[in-house]
Design an enzyme around this catalytic site. Sequence first.
Site, PDB file in Angstrom:
ATOM      1  N   ILE A 111      -2.732   9.936   6.868  1.00 18.95           N
ATOM      2  CA  ILE A 111      -2.049  10.762   5.873  1.00 18.95           C
ATOM      3  C   ILE A 111      -2.404  12.235   6.054  1.00 18.95           C
ATOM      4  O   ILE A 111      -3.577  12.606   6.054  1.00 18.95           O
ATOM      5  CB  ILE A 111      -2.423  10.316   4.437  1.00 18.95           C
ATOM      6  CG1 ILE A 111      -2.089   8.829   4.231  1.00 18.95           C
ATOM      7  CG2 ILE A 111      -1.703  11.196   3.410  1.00 18.95           C
ATOM      8  CD1 ILE A 111      -0.615   8.485   4.325  1.00 18.95           C
ATOM      9  N   LYS A 112      -1.352  13.044   6.191  1.00 20.30           N
ATOM     10  CA  LYS A 112      -1.557  14.491   6.296  1.00 20.30           C
ATOM     11  C   LYS A 112      -1.558  15.096   4.896  1.00 20.30           C
ATOM     12  O   LYS A 112      -0.596  14.923   4.135  1.00 20.30           O
ATOM     13  CB  LYS A 112      -0.406  15.116   7.081  1.00 20.30           C
ATOM     14  CG  LYS A 112      -0.760  15.510   8.488  1.00 20.30           C
ATOM     15  CD  LYS A 112       0.455  16.140   9.109  1.00 20.30           C
ATOM     16  CE  LYS A 112       0.138  16.865  10.363  1.00 20.30           C
ATOM     17  NZ  LYS A 112       1.325  17.517  10.922  1.00 20.30           N
ATOM     18  N   ILE A 113      -2.629  15.811   4.615  1.00 19.50           N
ATOM     19  CA  ILE A 113      -2.763  16.457   3.304  1.00 19.50           C
ATOM     20  C   ILE A 113      -3.032  17.939   3.541  1.00 19.50           C
ATOM     21  O   ILE A 113      -3.920  18.280   4.339  1.00 19.50           O
ATOM     22  CB  ILE A 113      -3.963  15.854   2.526  1.00 19.50           C
ATOM     23  CG1 ILE A 113      -3.828  14.335   2.372  1.00 19.50           C
ATOM     24  CG2 ILE A 113      -4.185  16.574   1.207  1.00 19.50           C
ATOM     25  CD1 ILE A 113      -3.133  13.854   1.138  1.00 19.50           C
TER      26      ILE A 113
END
Length: 226
Positions: free
Chosen positions: A93-95
């Site tokens: 997951i890119k945050i």
Amino acid sequence: MIIATGDEVNMHIFLDTANIDQIRQAAKLGIISGVTTNPSLVSKEKATNYEATIKEICSIIHGPVSVEVIAEETQDMIKQARDIVTWAPNVVIKIPATVAGLEATSILSKEGIRVNFTLCFSLNQALLGARAGAAYVSPFVGRLDDIGDNGMQLVKDIVGVYEHYHLSTEVIAASIRHPQHCVEAAKAGAHIATVPYSVLIQMIQHPLTDIGVTRFLSDWKRISQK
Ligand code: E4P
């Protein structure tokens, strides 16, 4: 299923695209360890189903595939992330490196969800992302260069400080614009460079190799005609 990238002393190459054809072409070369996408890259493609596109990418490349949340508040990011990780076992997951993103990264990392702390433009952001437990941090080299800063210096600084404190977060040199960025990322000790398909092809091409191949073939033909 997920290929750990930290166990080899070599810079891994990820493909920075959501284009299925490019991913298939690059996968055939046998040297791609992962893929990074972002909302802009996905929006460039014709596909309208985000989930289906990501699932297809994850079925082609079995290494980490970064998928970005599209939210600004912590709870929305967490909700999206928990859903996205169910799409495939190799999703990361890119945050974004915001206050809300930092909190989301801490919570998700504690749940065992692998986070790529993205849109990183400073050493402080990278330090906080690592403290929050991010699996990856993505300094955006090209975008820093675009504003007259030195993007690769940031990669060097992050790699140096992470090594100093024995932090396990892996550094992805992102926003790569040309092959020289890859050379510099490797020299800086980046664990990974994520590259557009065009840059990947440029990395292998050299005019002297092409001239050499042509000359070898024509010399060989002369001999075989004797
Ligand atoms: C990385 O994860 C990003 O998707 C990407 O490298 C951004 O590159 P850009 O600055 O060329 O948009």
